[in-house]
Design a protein around this motif. Structure first.
Motif, PDB file in Angstrom:
ATOM      1  N   THR A  73      -2.955  -3.351  -0.102  1.00  0.00           N
ATOM      2  CA  THR A  73      -2.056  -4.242  -0.635  1.00  0.00           C
ATOM      3  C   THR A  73      -0.293  -4.131  -0.064  1.00  0.00           C
ATOM      4  O   THR A  73       0.236  -4.885   0.682  1.00  0.00           O
ATOM      5  CB  THR A  73      -1.867  -4.879  -2.025  1.00  0.00           C
ATOM      6  N   LYS A  74      -0.174  -2.732   0.248  1.00  0.00           N
ATOM      7  CA  LYS A  74       0.998  -2.456   0.763  1.00  0.00           C
ATOM      8  C   LYS A  74       0.874  -2.627   2.296  1.00  0.00           C
ATOM      9  O   LYS A  74       1.860  -3.044   3.013  1.00  0.00           O
ATOM     10  CB  LYS A  74       1.379  -1.162   0.111  1.00  0.00           C
ATOM     11  N   ARG A  75      -0.051  -2.078   2.704  1.00  0.00           N
ATOM     12  CA  ARG A  75      -0.051  -1.867   4.258  1.00  0.00           C
ATOM     13  C   ARG A  75      -0.387  -3.135   4.822  1.00  0.00           C
ATOM     14  O   ARG A  75      -0.450  -3.137   6.337  1.00  0.00           O
ATOM     15  CB  ARG A  75      -0.811  -0.808   4.594  1.00  0.00           C
ATOM     16  N   LEU A  76      -1.164  -4.040   4.373  1.00  0.00           N
ATOM     17  CA  LEU A  76      -1.670  -5.096   4.939  1.00  0.00           C
ATOM     18  C   LEU A  76      -0.344  -6.102   5.322  1.00  0.00           C
ATOM     19  O   LEU A  76       0.555  -6.306   4.340  1.00  0.00           O
ATOM     20  CB  LEU A  76      -2.632  -5.931   4.303  1.00  0.00           C
ATOM     21  N   ARG A  77      -0.312  -6.400   6.505  1.00  0.00           N
ATOM     22  CA  ARG A  77       0.858  -7.248   6.875  1.00  0.00           C
ATOM     23  C   ARG A  77       0.737  -8.740   6.862  1.00  0.00           C
ATOM     24  O   ARG A  77       0.420  -9.296   7.721  1.00  0.00           O
ATOM     25  CB  ARG A  77       1.393  -6.953   8.030  1.00  0.00           C
ATOM     26  N   ALA A  78       1.019  -9.333   5.380  1.00  0.00           N
ATOM     27  CA  ALA A  78       0.598 -10.870   5.161  1.00  0.00           C
ATOM     28  C   ALA A  78       1.525 -11.059   4.086  1.00  0.00           C
ATOM     29  O   ALA A  78       1.766 -10.182   3.134  1.00  0.00           O
ATOM     30  CB  ALA A  78      -0.737 -11.117   5.047  1.00  0.00           C
ATOM     31  N   GLY A  79       1.635 -12.470   3.867  1.00  0.00           N
ATOM     32  CA  GLY A  79       2.767 -12.826   2.800  1.00  0.00           C
ATOM     33  C   GLY A  79       2.034 -12.950   1.605  1.00  0.00           C
ATOM     34  O   GLY A  79       2.748 -12.821   0.471  1.00  0.00           O
ATOM     35  N   VAL A  80       0.703 -13.338   1.275  1.00  0.00           N
ATOM     36  CA  VAL A  80      -0.228 -13.349   0.524  1.00  0.00           C
ATOM     37  C   VAL A  80      -1.265 -12.437   0.262  1.00  0.00           C
ATOM     38  O   VAL A  80      -2.123 -12.624   1.201  1.00  0.00           O
ATOM     39  CB  VAL A  80      -0.504 -14.722   0.111  1.00  0.00           C
ATOM     40  N   ILE A  81      -1.449 -11.548  -0.629  1.00  0.00           N
ATOM     41  CA  ILE A  81      -2.520 -10.603  -0.507  1.00  0.00           C
ATOM     42  C   ILE A  81      -3.306 -10.886  -2.120  1.00  0.00           C
ATOM     43  O   ILE A  81      -2.808 -10.711  -3.131  1.00  0.00           O
ATOM     44  CB  ILE A  81      -1.983  -9.086  -0.805  1.00  0.00           C
ATOM     45  N   GLY A 116       3.981 -17.006   5.246  1.00  0.00           N
ATOM     46  CA  GLY A 116       3.722 -15.897   5.952  1.00  0.00           C
ATOM     47  C   GLY A 116       4.547 -14.782   6.614  1.00  0.00           C
ATOM     48  O   GLY A 116       5.815 -15.066   6.480  1.00  0.00           O
ATOM     49  N   TYR A 117       3.860 -13.920   7.385  1.00  0.00           N
ATOM     50  CA  TYR A 117       4.418 -12.988   8.132  1.00  0.00           C
ATOM     51  C   TYR A 117       4.306 -13.462   9.633  1.00  0.00           C
ATOM     52  O   TYR A 117       3.387 -14.381   9.678  1.00  0.00           O
ATOM     53  CB  TYR A 117       3.954 -11.518   7.906  1.00  0.00           C
ATOM     54  N   LYS A 118       5.056 -12.802  10.617  1.00  0.00           N
ATOM     55  CA  LYS A 118       4.657 -12.808  11.810  1.00  0.00           C
ATOM     56  C   LYS A 118       4.414 -14.403  12.461  1.00  0.00           C
ATOM     57  O   LYS A 118       5.311 -15.328  12.234  1.00  0.00           O
ATOM     58  CB  LYS A 118       3.777 -11.865  12.264  1.00  0.00           C
ATOM     59  N   GLU A 119       3.471 -14.696  13.037  1.00  0.00           N
ATOM     60  CA  GLU A 119       3.421 -16.090  13.735  1.00  0.00           C
ATOM     61  C   GLU A 119       2.704 -16.912  12.466  1.00  0.00           C
ATOM     62  O   GLU A 119       2.287 -18.057  12.969  1.00  0.00           O
ATOM     63  CB  GLU A 119       2.512 -16.016  14.978  1.00  0.00           C
ATOM     64  N   LEU A 147       7.705 -16.433  17.047  1.00  0.00           N
ATOM     65  CA  LEU A 147       8.332 -16.600  15.881  1.00  0.00           C
ATOM     66  C   LEU A 147       9.124 -15.552  15.130  1.00  0.00           C
ATOM     67  O   LEU A 147       8.985 -15.336  13.972  1.00  0.00           O
ATOM     68  CB  LEU A 147       7.266 -17.522  14.716  1.00  0.00           C
ATOM     69  N   ARG A 173      12.221 -14.023  13.300  1.00  0.00           N
ATOM     70  CA  ARG A 173      13.367 -14.336  12.459  1.00  0.00           C
ATOM     71  C   ARG A 173      14.664 -14.159  12.837  1.00  0.00           C
ATOM     72  O   ARG A 173      14.910 -13.363  13.848  1.00  0.00           O
ATOM     73  CB  ARG A 173      13.345 -13.287  10.997  1.00  0.00           C
ATOM     74  N   LYS A 201       6.306 -10.657  -0.050  1.00  0.00           N
ATOM     75  CA  LYS A 201       4.854 -10.364  -0.237  1.00  0.00           C
ATOM     76  C   LYS A 201       4.620 -10.763  -1.589  1.00  0.00           C
ATOM     77  O   LYS A 201       4.945 -10.122  -2.468  1.00  0.00           O
ATOM     78  CB  LYS A 201       4.306  -9.119   0.261  1.00  0.00           C
ATOM     79  N   THR A 202       3.326 -11.846  -1.843  1.00  0.00           N
ATOM     80  CA  THR A 202       2.847 -11.893  -3.174  1.00  0.00           C
ATOM     81  C   THR A 202       1.643 -11.199  -3.282  1.00  0.00           C
ATOM     82  O   THR A 202       0.883 -11.616  -2.508  1.00  0.00           O
ATOM     83  CB  THR A 202       2.944 -13.479  -3.276  1.00  0.00           C
TER      84      THR A 202
END
Lengths: 505, 313, 293
Positions: A458-466, A482-485, C248, C250, C277-278
């Motif tokens: 959960t720490k290393r995955l680059r995403a806003g919701v895990i 989200g992260y990134k695009e 995209l 920031r 992050k959630t």
């Protein structure tokens, strides 16, 4: 038995293991149709634009049809707002902002939002039916998820309106002004709630444009807003297509653009607002990795994968469309997935037993079918459930691809349909690298029984919701974005206030 | 599951058994979500009627009381054969379930009906007795005509991690059953977690159970949909592993036909059509039958029914 | 009379001090028109190399314990303090009065200490445990955005530079910074401070050159996650926003901040290069019926 399979020699001679062992799901007990009654919902023949608290004829004089994607029948026709209509709506929102909404005591603002939440609850059944009729999603989902979650979202943010001074330490939260909001067709009412509720709670006024294929529940929401006696102009709802959205984005008197939709359009918006002071938040596409380790609770993981990709016909930006399975359990997981897919019922969205409804539009169905044929051409192995499809309307069987390579387009591009790509992995580092190997970063899932591994992932995955040992969970109090695009800004929770405020000291 | 232990069974065969310490993990919240999804199925018309008849036909009509008498058991057997004569063409229940001392009475009462006699055994419900006593208990029931034996596992030994003890005991009872089918009661209400329910299910199936069963009915919670789902999934995995079908019997706490229909939906969607017969699925219940009958009568007459029109037993 | 040894002002990439790959240089002048030095006129390829260095340093830096990052920022302040005289001289050379130069160096040092203290605290301030309705534990916490491309303020050559870099790296990001074009000396010397402060190579990369030449690359590079710009040039702002749309990025424009004021520092600057992050996880509640408090 999760990991190693060895023959068991017990006293009771076990039947030899053969490939013919197969559970039978297509025979036996089938469910008779259980359709929800359409009579509990009323849809007008024609809808105008909701500007300044009243229904106004479009300056364009044009109307377009909205159809039921399950039957291809026309449900209603709605006005097409042009630049002049956008002008009127923005002007109404500006006046309401200056004269009424920003001056109103926050406690009173809160009470209006609570009122909207309550009326949504009272009209839940009607809203659910219309949502399923207009968008194609199964009534089970619109009834149990979309509509109640939309009401809850208004409830959640209503309570924030008079508590903003507690949200951001050492800062004052000021509204931005007029927010232009553009929402997609996958969760029409819910996305309207996600956009309108925090905007109103923070003291902004709103011009909202629902998607062209699913305008009806937003128009119903306009009726609810009228019924709630919200001051005229605080919320304006304009129906239309891309040109209407562009007029809204480009309007000089808009302070804030909030957009949910495709990454391509998100980029166009970011370019369009360059050279202005407009604030922007974007909630865009995704290609979420859903990762199953060999020590996972496999049956629950399989259920999570099923909900992750087939929820709402896969029309979900955070859908778990890339499944990574550890090689040692890949065969078992795929078998379980196929069994589970056999009990998914595709069909009439209004049938209470339908698991997968209609694809939202012909255009989207074509896109999905295009990707399915790309997947086949790329050499992946396709499997689809063998359920019957209705003769009319836009439908797609739940589909999965095995033997997918990371470089395949079906593993890289967002399909936005009920199509799952399955890839395998061996080690933790390998799967983290593969999962992050995408321009997107909206969501990800991880399934394992080991706590320390969960936190590594959960720490290393680059995403806003895990989602760990679960998937596709949503709550008004839980920030999403989200992260990134996959965009920026959060919706939901305390963090969901930030896109609609200016912090001053 | 890795196979770790090689040992001689009583019959002298070399048996290998899985390492029951590493049975699949179960996530409770996920199980409950999945279980509640079955309850969203809406059953109408023929689907409902067929389902109700199937439920009736899957019931193990049960009396397991200290105050059971021959008279009570005879009345129950009559009810089993004639659930509600006012509605012609009804199926019978699957079995009558009694204590070993009542097996002979039930067997005689049910003669020629095709309804099975099931007997609890092995120091039901606690299972706290020496193995030879449990074997004698079982043999007594079978000798008196029991078609099916509902045994309890030794939960104390199970919690103590003595899985081989539990396994051997089930295997021994299975041997004592002869031709009678063996239902193994896990008493899930005493196991505490779904992980343990899954482990106990695997032990029972590998040791020779023909059925696995949730509960004695003497402990709360008894059968629930989530716990039954965990057991059905164990049965499904065992089937894929060995090709052998195992039956399932939730018992206790299922008294309404609507709930029973949800269970059938669950069986239908987890194990498929082959399990939708009373050879492979049973409800251990006493008051469920009348609720099913009331629903069937309502479907036939269109009127909502009252309990006083249906014989208590 | 002794001949003065002149300093060569090089750039700072990946913990090394190379010259620009372009071989170009420019000669910024002091207020009085005196040539300050021959300074590297960095090209887009230097920027490219710096982004590679920043990207490869990101995993290590973002995984450092926040406490450790805090110590390193504090060490940077110590090193800056220790070379105070040199910075004052350079700032004077670049046109400041002695009093102004002293003030700027003091503030820059204090600013590092301010952010050193935030490294292991802002997460607590901006995190939340979210009370969701289902049986799940749900929390949201900030995480670094990634590689940040910074075009430093053209005015406050040291204080502006430090005010931009400190919150970005305090939050676990790595960065590529373009120093003030006309006042690059103290930026290069600051790189030497960084290099002697236990800061891993690549976390901060400092280039010298012309914003008008490099800004579009700062905004367009597909492996940059965020771009910060501090001037009011609306054409450049527009260009940055347009180009940044390709992946995209920031974007933040700090064009109204007085770096000398209280508004020049706050944990909200750290949050500008953070993502929320959630995380969800089920909560078992099997004993719920009889358990509890």
């Amino acid at each position: 038995m999760a990991t190693t399979k060895k023959p068991i020699r017990s006293k009771k001679a076990a039947v030899a293991k053969t490939n013919s062992i197969k559970l039978k799901f297509d025979t036996g007990w089938t469910y008779a149709p259980a359709p929800e009654s359409k009579s509990a919902a009323s849809i007008n023949k024609q809808y105008d634009l909701f500007i300044n608290g009243e229904w106004q004829k479009p300056e364009s004089r044009k109307y377009f049809d909205t159809i039921n994607p399950a039957t291809e029948e026309k449900l209603s026709e709605v006005a097409e707002a042009n630049a002049a209509d956008v002008n009127k709506a923005v002007a109404a929102a500006r006046t309401a902002y200056d004269k009424v909404w920003k001056k109103m005591p926050a406690t009173e603002r809160a009470k209006y939002i609570f009122r909207i939440a309550r009326i949504i609850q009272e009209k839940a059944r009607e809203l659910a039916i219309i949502e399923s009729l207009d968008g194609g999603k199964p009534i089970r989902e619109s009834r149990d998820f979309d509509v109640p979650t939309a009401a809850n979202h208004f409830f959640y943010y209503a309570g924030w309106a008079d508590k903003l001074e507690y949200a951001f330490p050492n800062r004052k939260a000021q509204p931005l002004g007029v927010a232009g909001q553009i929402i997609p067709w996958n969760f029409p009412l819910l996305m309207a709630a996600w956009k309108i509720a925090p905007a109103l709670a923070t003291g902004n006024t709103v011009v909202l444009k629902p998607a062209e294929t699913t305008p009806l529940t937003a128009l119903k929401l306009a009726e609810i807003i009228q019924e709630a006696d919200l001051p005229p102009g605080v919320v304006n709802i304009l129906t239309g297509a891309g040109a209407t959205g562009a007029a809204l984005v480009n309007h000089p008197d808009i302070n804030k653009i909030a957009f949910t939709g495709s990454t391509d359009v998100g980029k166009i918006i970011q370019r369009a607002v360059s050279g202005t002071n407009k604030r922007v938040t974007l909630e865009l596409g995704g290609k979420a990795a859903n990762i199953i380790f060999e020590d996972a609770p496999l049956d629950q993981a399989v259920e999570g994968v099923i909900n992750g990709i087939f929820f709402n016909q896969g029309h979900v930006c955070c859908a778990g469309s890339r499944l990574y399975v550890q090689e040692s359990v890949a065969k078992e997981v795929i078998r379980k997935l196929k069994d589970r897919m056999s009990s998914l019922l595709v069909g009439d969205p209004l049938d209470k037993n339908t698991d997968i409804g209609a694809i939202n539009s012909k255009q989207q169905l074509d896109t999905i079918l295009k990707y399915i044929s790309i997947g086949k051409k790329e050499g992946a192995e396709m499997y689809e459930s063998n359920c019957r499809l209705p003769n009319k309307g836009f439908f797609c069987r739940p589909t999965l691809f095995t033997n997918v390579a990371q470089s395949n387009r079906i593993a890289q591009e967002e399909i936005f349909g009920p199509v799952l790509s399955i890839l395998t992995f061996r080690t933790d580092d390998e799967v983290i690298e593969k999962a992050n190997n995408t321009p997107y970063g909206l969501s990800a899932g991880v399934w394992t029984d080991k706590g320390s591994k969960i936190f590594n992932l959960t720490k290393r995955l680059r995403a806003g919701v895990i989602w760990a040992n679960t998937f596709n969970k949503f709550d008004p109090g839980s920030p999403f974005g989200g992260y990134k695009e996959s965009g920026y800004g959060r919706e939901g929770g305390l963090h969901g206030l930030l896109p609609y405020i200016e912090l001053t000291s | 599951m890795p196979v770790t232990t090689d040992r001689k069974s009583k019959t002298g065969q070399l048996t290998s058994r899985p390492d029951f310490h590493s049975t699949p993990r179960i996530d409770q919240v996920g199980v409950e979500e999945r279980a509640s999804r079955f309850t969203k199925r809406s059953l109408k018309k023929d689907t409902k009627l067929n389902g109700l008849r199937l439920v009736l036909n899957m019931i193990d009509l049960t009396t397991l009381e200290g105050k059971d008498t021959e008279g009570k058991v005879k009345q129950l057997c009559y009810k089993a054969m004639h659930p509600h004569d006012a509605l012609p063409g009804l199926p019978t229940v699957a079995a009558v379930c009694v204590y070993p001392t009542m097996v002979r009475v039930a067997k005689k009462a049910l003669e020629g009906s095709g309804i099975k006699v099931a007997s609890v055994a092995t120091a039901f419900p606690s299972g706290q007795a020496p193995r030879d006593v449990k074997i004698r208990d079982t043999k007594y029931a079978v000798a008196n005509g029991a078609d099916e034996v509902d045994m309890v596992i030794s939960r104390g030994k199970f919690h103590a991690g003595e899985y081989n003890f539990v396994f051997d005991e089930i295997a021994a009872i299975k041997e004592a059953c002869g031709h009678a089918r063996l239902k193994v009661i896990l008493e899930t209400g005493e196991l505490g977690t779904f992980d343990k329910v899954r482990r106990a299910s695997d032990i029972a199936m590998h040791a020779g159970a023909d059925f696995i069963k949730t509960s004695t009915g003497k402990i709360q919670p008894a059968a629930t949909m989530p716990v039954t789902l965990v057991m059905l999934e164990a049965i499904r995995d065992f089937y894929y592993e060995t090709g052998k079908m195992i039956g399932m019997k939730p018992a206790g706490g299922i008294s309404k036909s609507k709930l029973a229909l949800h269970y059938l939906v669950m069986v239908n969607e987890v194990l498929g059509a082959d399990w939708l017969t009373n050879e492979w699925f049973r409800f251990g219940a006493s008051s469920l039958a009348n609720d099913v009958l009331m629903q069937l009568a309502k479907e036939a007459s269109g009127l909502y029914q009252a309990g006083n029109y249906f014989s208590a037993d | 009379m002794r001949l003065e040894v002149l300093k060569t002002y090089k750039i700072y990439i990946g913990g090394q001090f190379p010259r620009t790959e372009s071989g170009r240089y420019y000669s910024p002048l002091s207020k009085t028109g005196k040539k300050l030095a021959n300074v590297c006129l960095c090209s887009r390829k230097d920027f490219r190399d710096a982004v590679v260095a920043a990207r490869s340093a990101f995993a290590g830096w973002s995984n450092r314990a926040a406490f450790n990052r805090s110590q390193i920022l504090y060490r940077m302040a110590e090193m800056l303090e220790g070379r105070k005289a040199q910075f004052i001289d350079e700032l004077i050379l670049q046109g400041a009065t002695r009093a102004a130069a002293e003030k700027e160096v003091h503030l820059a040092t204090d600013r590092l200490i301010y952010y050193a203290g935030w490294c292991d605290k802002f997460q607590q301030l901006f995190s939340a445990v979210n009370p969701v309705a289902s049986s799940h534990f749900n929390f949201s916490a900030p995480e670094p955005t990634g590689v940040v491309a910074i075009i430093a303020p053209q005015g406050d050559a040291l204080l502006g530079l430090v005010s931009l870099i400190a919150p970005v790296i305090a939050g676990g990001n790595t960065c590529v910074v373009l120093a003030a074009a006309d006042k690059p000396l103290c930026a290069v010397t600051f790189a030497e401070v960084l290099n002697s402060s236990d800061l891993p190579g690549g976390v901060v990369n400092i280039l010298t050159g012309k914003p008008e030449e490099l800004a579009s690359w700062f905004a367009g590079h597909m492996d940059v996650n965020a771009t910060f710009y501090c001037e009011k040039d609306t054409d450049i702002q527009k260009m940055i926003r347009e180009k940044s749309a390709d992946n995209l990025k920031r974007i933040h424009f700090y064009d109204t901040i007085d770096w000398y004021s209280d508004k020049g520092q706050s944990p909200y600057f750290i949050m500008d290069a953070q993502e929320i992050k959630t995380t969800w996880h089920p909560v078992e509640n099997i004993a719920g019926a009889g358990g509890g408090y």
